[in-house]
Motif scaffolding. Structure first.
Motif, PDB file in Angstrom:
ATOM      1  N   VAL A  43       0.846  -1.203   0.000  1.00  0.00           N
ATOM      2  CA  VAL A  43       0.000   0.000   0.000  1.00  0.00           C
ATOM      3  C   VAL A  43       0.882   1.253   0.000  1.00  0.00           C
ATOM      4  O   VAL A  43       0.586   2.226  -0.699  1.00  0.00           O
ATOM      5  CB  VAL A  43      -0.979  -0.001   1.193  1.00  0.00           C
ATOM      6  CG1 VAL A  43      -1.736   1.320   1.282  1.00  0.00           C
ATOM      7  CG2 VAL A  43      -1.956  -1.163   1.072  1.00  0.00           C
ATOM      8  N   LEU A  44       1.975   1.239   0.755  1.00  0.00           N
ATOM      9  CA  LEU A  44       2.891   2.385   0.749  1.00  0.00           C
ATOM     10  C   LEU A  44       3.506   2.578  -0.632  1.00  0.00           C
ATOM     11  O   LEU A  44       3.687   3.711  -1.091  1.00  0.00           O
ATOM     12  CB  LEU A  44       3.965   2.223   1.816  1.00  0.00           C
ATOM     13  CG  LEU A  44       3.460   2.344   3.259  1.00  0.00           C
ATOM     14  CD1 LEU A  44       4.532   1.905   4.247  1.00  0.00           C
ATOM     15  CD2 LEU A  44       3.003   3.766   3.554  1.00  0.00           C
ATOM     16  N   ALA A  45       3.816   1.498  -1.321  1.00  0.00           N
ATOM     17  CA  ALA A  45       4.343   1.606  -2.687  1.00  0.00           C
ATOM     18  C   ALA A  45       3.276   2.173  -3.626  1.00  0.00           C
ATOM     19  O   ALA A  45       3.578   3.016  -4.479  1.00  0.00           O
ATOM     20  CB  ALA A  45       4.810   0.233  -3.184  1.00  0.00           C
ATOM     21  N   LEU A  46       2.028   1.726  -3.473  1.00  0.00           N
ATOM     22  CA  LEU A  46       0.941   2.242  -4.305  1.00  0.00           C
ATOM     23  C   LEU A  46       0.764   3.743  -4.110  1.00  0.00           C
ATOM     24  O   LEU A  46       0.514   4.470  -5.077  1.00  0.00           O
ATOM     25  CB  LEU A  46      -0.368   1.511  -3.988  1.00  0.00           C
ATOM     26  CG  LEU A  46      -1.600   2.008  -4.747  1.00  0.00           C
ATOM     27  CD1 LEU A  46      -1.411   1.877  -6.251  1.00  0.00           C
ATOM     28  CD2 LEU A  46      -2.842   1.269  -4.272  1.00  0.00           C
ATOM     29  N   PHE A  47       0.927   4.232  -2.883  1.00  0.00           N
ATOM     30  CA  PHE A  47       0.848   5.668  -2.623  1.00  0.00           C
ATOM     31  C   PHE A  47       1.837   6.429  -3.499  1.00  0.00           C
ATOM     32  O   PHE A  47       1.495   7.396  -4.169  1.00  0.00           O
ATOM     33  CB  PHE A  47       1.103   5.951  -1.138  1.00  0.00           C
ATOM     34  CG  PHE A  47       1.307   7.401  -0.825  1.00  0.00           C
ATOM     35  CD1 PHE A  47       0.248   8.291  -0.817  1.00  0.00           C
ATOM     36  CD2 PHE A  47       2.580   7.888  -0.535  1.00  0.00           C
ATOM     37  CE1 PHE A  47       0.436   9.637  -0.536  1.00  0.00           C
ATOM     38  CE2 PHE A  47       2.781   9.226  -0.249  1.00  0.00           C
ATOM     39  CZ  PHE A  47       1.706  10.106  -0.252  1.00  0.00           C
ATOM     40  N   ASN A  48       3.085   5.977  -3.518  1.00  0.00           N
ATOM     41  CA  ASN A  48       4.114   6.642  -4.322  1.00  0.00           C
ATOM     42  C   ASN A  48       3.796   6.566  -5.813  1.00  0.00           C
ATOM     43  O   ASN A  48       3.950   7.548  -6.540  1.00  0.00           O
ATOM     44  CB  ASN A  48       5.485   6.029  -4.038  1.00  0.00           C
ATOM     45  CG  ASN A  48       5.957   6.339  -2.645  1.00  0.00           C
ATOM     46  OD1 ASN A  48       5.919   7.472  -2.209  1.00  0.00           O
ATOM     47  ND2 ASN A  48       6.398   5.326  -1.936  1.00  0.00           N
ATOM     48  N   LEU A  49       3.359   5.409  -6.276  1.00  0.00           N
ATOM     49  CA  LEU A  49       3.028   5.248  -7.689  1.00  0.00           C
ATOM     50  C   LEU A  49       1.841   6.129  -8.085  1.00  0.00           C
ATOM     51  O   LEU A  49       1.824   6.695  -9.181  1.00  0.00           O
ATOM     52  CB  LEU A  49       2.729   3.781  -8.000  1.00  0.00           C
ATOM     53  CG  LEU A  49       3.928   2.833  -7.874  1.00  0.00           C
ATOM     54  CD1 LEU A  49       3.470   1.389  -7.966  1.00  0.00           C
ATOM     55  CD2 LEU A  49       4.961   3.148  -8.930  1.00  0.00           C
ATOM     56  N   ALA A  50       0.860   6.256  -7.209  1.00  0.00           N
ATOM     57  CA  ALA A  50      -0.308   7.103  -7.496  1.00  0.00           C
ATOM     58  C   ALA A  50       0.118   8.560  -7.661  1.00  0.00           C
ATOM     59  O   ALA A  50      -0.351   9.243  -8.571  1.00  0.00           O
ATOM     60  CB  ALA A  50      -1.346   6.973  -6.383  1.00  0.00           C
ATOM     61  N   THR A  89      -2.535  20.664  -6.603  1.00  0.00           N
ATOM     62  CA  THR A  89      -1.170  21.052  -6.230  1.00  0.00           C
ATOM     63  C   THR A  89      -0.228  20.965  -7.420  1.00  0.00           C
ATOM     64  O   THR A  89      -0.600  20.531  -8.506  1.00  0.00           O
ATOM     65  CB  THR A  89      -0.612  20.136  -5.122  1.00  0.00           C
ATOM     66  OG1 THR A  89      -0.505  18.808  -5.647  1.00  0.00           O
ATOM     67  CG2 THR A  89      -1.477  20.159  -3.884  1.00  0.00           C
ATOM     68  N   ALA A  90       1.003  21.320  -7.158  1.00  0.00           N
ATOM     69  CA  ALA A  90       2.052  21.250  -8.185  1.00  0.00           C
ATOM     70  C   ALA A  90       2.312  19.816  -8.630  1.00  0.00           C
ATOM     71  O   ALA A  90       2.940  19.596  -9.655  1.00  0.00           O
ATOM     72  CB  ALA A  90       3.337  21.868  -7.649  1.00  0.00           C
ATOM     73  N   LEU A  91       1.842  18.839  -7.869  1.00  0.00           N
ATOM     74  CA  LEU A  91       2.059  17.451  -8.265  1.00  0.00           C
ATOM     75  C   LEU A  91       1.494  17.159  -9.646  1.00  0.00           C
ATOM     76  O   LEU A  91       2.013  16.333 -10.377  1.00  0.00           O
ATOM     77  CB  LEU A  91       1.407  16.499  -7.251  1.00  0.00           C
ATOM     78  CG  LEU A  91       2.148  16.285  -5.947  1.00  0.00           C
ATOM     79  CD1 LEU A  91       1.309  15.470  -4.995  1.00  0.00           C
ATOM     80  CD2 LEU A  91       3.469  15.596  -6.198  1.00  0.00           C
ATOM     81  N   HIS A  98       8.745   9.600  -6.224  1.00  0.00           N
ATOM     82  CA  HIS A  98       8.671   9.320  -4.789  1.00  0.00           C
ATOM     83  C   HIS A  98       9.215   7.914  -4.553  1.00  0.00           C
ATOM     84  O   HIS A  98       8.846   6.976  -5.254  1.00  0.00           O
ATOM     85  CB  HIS A  98       7.228   9.403  -4.299  1.00  0.00           C
ATOM     86  CG  HIS A  98       6.675  10.785  -4.309  1.00  0.00           C
ATOM     87  ND1 HIS A  98       6.271  11.412  -5.470  1.00  0.00           N
ATOM     88  CD2 HIS A  98       6.461  11.661  -3.300  1.00  0.00           C
ATOM     89  CE1 HIS A  98       5.824  12.625  -5.176  1.00  0.00           C
ATOM     90  NE2 HIS A  98       5.928  12.805  -3.867  1.00  0.00           N
ATOM     91  N   THR A  99      10.077   7.793  -3.569  1.00  0.00           N
ATOM     92  CA  THR A  99      10.682   6.511  -3.245  1.00  0.00           C
ATOM     93  C   THR A  99      10.549   6.259  -1.745  1.00  0.00           C
ATOM     94  O   THR A  99      11.104   7.005  -0.942  1.00  0.00           O
ATOM     95  CB  THR A  99      12.179   6.502  -3.622  1.00  0.00           C
ATOM     96  OG1 THR A  99      12.309   6.891  -4.979  1.00  0.00           O
ATOM     97  CG2 THR A  99      12.778   5.133  -3.419  1.00  0.00           C
ATOM     98  N   ALA A 100       9.809   5.228  -1.378  1.00  0.00           N
ATOM     99  CA  ALA A 100       9.648   4.872   0.039  1.00  0.00           C
ATOM    100  C   ALA A 100      10.789   3.947   0.465  1.00  0.00           C
ATOM    101  O   ALA A 100      11.256   3.120  -0.313  1.00  0.00           O
ATOM    102  CB  ALA A 100       8.319   4.179   0.266  1.00  0.00           C
ATOM    103  N   TYR A 118       9.971   6.329   5.716  1.00  0.00           N
ATOM    104  CA  TYR A 118      10.646   7.499   5.164  1.00  0.00           C
ATOM    105  C   TYR A 118      10.548   7.445   3.650  1.00  0.00           C
ATOM    106  O   TYR A 118      10.443   6.376   3.056  1.00  0.00           O
ATOM    107  CB  TYR A 118      12.115   7.521   5.584  1.00  0.00           C
ATOM    108  CG  TYR A 118      12.295   7.776   7.057  1.00  0.00           C
ATOM    109  CD1 TYR A 118      12.444   9.069   7.537  1.00  0.00           C
ATOM    110  CD2 TYR A 118      12.286   6.732   7.968  1.00  0.00           C
ATOM    111  CE1 TYR A 118      12.597   9.313   8.895  1.00  0.00           C
ATOM    112  CE2 TYR A 118      12.429   6.968   9.331  1.00  0.00           C
ATOM    113  CZ  TYR A 118      12.586   8.259   9.783  1.00  0.00           C
ATOM    114  OH  TYR A 118      12.733   8.507  11.122  1.00  0.00           O
ATOM    115  N   ALA A 119      10.583   8.612   3.025  1.00  0.00           N
ATOM    116  CA  ALA A 119      10.544   8.692   1.565  1.00  0.00           C
ATOM    117  C   ALA A 119      11.367   9.880   1.102  1.00  0.00           C
ATOM    118  O   ALA A 119      11.526  10.862   1.823  1.00  0.00           O
ATOM    119  CB  ALA A 119       9.108   8.827   1.074  1.00  0.00           C
ATOM    120  N   ASN A 120      11.870   9.756  -0.097  1.00  0.00           N
ATOM    121  CA  ASN A 120      12.496  10.875  -0.789  1.00  0.00           C
ATOM    122  C   ASN A 120      11.593  11.204  -1.964  1.00  0.00           C
ATOM    123  O   ASN A 120      11.121  10.307  -2.655  1.00  0.00           O
ATOM    124  CB  ASN A 120      13.884  10.510  -1.308  1.00  0.00           C
ATOM    125  CG  ASN A 120      14.838  10.184  -0.189  1.00  0.00           C
ATOM    126  OD1 ASN A 120      14.627  10.557   0.955  1.00  0.00           O
ATOM    127  ND2 ASN A 120      15.895   9.466  -0.516  1.00  0.00           N
TER     128      ASN A 120
END
Length: 182
Positions: A43-50, A89-91, A98-100, A118-120
């Protein structure tokens, strides 16, 4: 993905002796929690991909409908407001990555769990006519503190999220925490 699975497997292997390690007040989970931990990682990976694909509707598979998000300048107490925020937003205008990493799931209960991750996040400026590369990249270093809720269908979704953001925009460095600038 392979690195996080390998790290999870190593952590679970180290717990096979029945000894639960304690890391600064956070107790590592038992091997029986591997499926839950793997689901939360996905789910955390899906957040970044979204975010990176600008598919903000996919956040419906990340958050509960009554998400309580404590994010800088994000007034939201429900999922529709959060999706509307991301759309505005600017997104939506720039290329992002985004990298978790460093995902720690703890306090697993039958219907809830907590995690720290954490993420960058890299925000690339728009490429100008005649340029091959973006001129500027802004870097965000983020920490997510999440409270998870198990859904009736067995999925895990984020019910509460607090984000601490450290922004590196040369020559300044700004820290954003919760809903105030620091």
């Amino acid at each position: 993905m392979y690195i996080s699975l390998a790290a999870s497997a190593l952590a679970l292997f180290s717990l096979a002796s029945g000894q639960l390690a304690n890391y600064g007040g956070f107790t590592a989970s038992s091997p029986t929690d591997a499926m839950t931990i793997g689901s939360i990682h996905n789910v955390l990976a899906l957040f970044n991909l979204a975010l990176d694909s600008k598919n903000f509707e996919a956040l419906r598979d990340v958050y509960t409908t009554d998400i309580k998000a404590r994010v800088a300048r994000v007034p939201t107490n429900d999922l529709d407001s959060l999706i509307k925020f991301y759309n505005g937003t600017a997104l939506g205008d720039v290329v992002t990555q985004h990298t978790a990493h460093t995902i720690f799931v703890y306090d697993l209960q039958r219907e809830s769990a907590k995690s720290i991750s954490y993420a960058n996040a890299l925000y690339f400026s728009k490429v100008q006519e005649g340029q091959f590369f973006a001129r500027d990249v802004d870097t965000f270093y983020e920490r997510y503190d999440d409270v998870w809720q198990r859904q009736k269908d067995g999925r895990w979704l984020i019910k509460e999220r607090s984000i601490n953001i450290y922004v590196s925009v040369p020559p300044f460095r700004v820290r954003v925490r919760g809903d105030r600038w620091g």
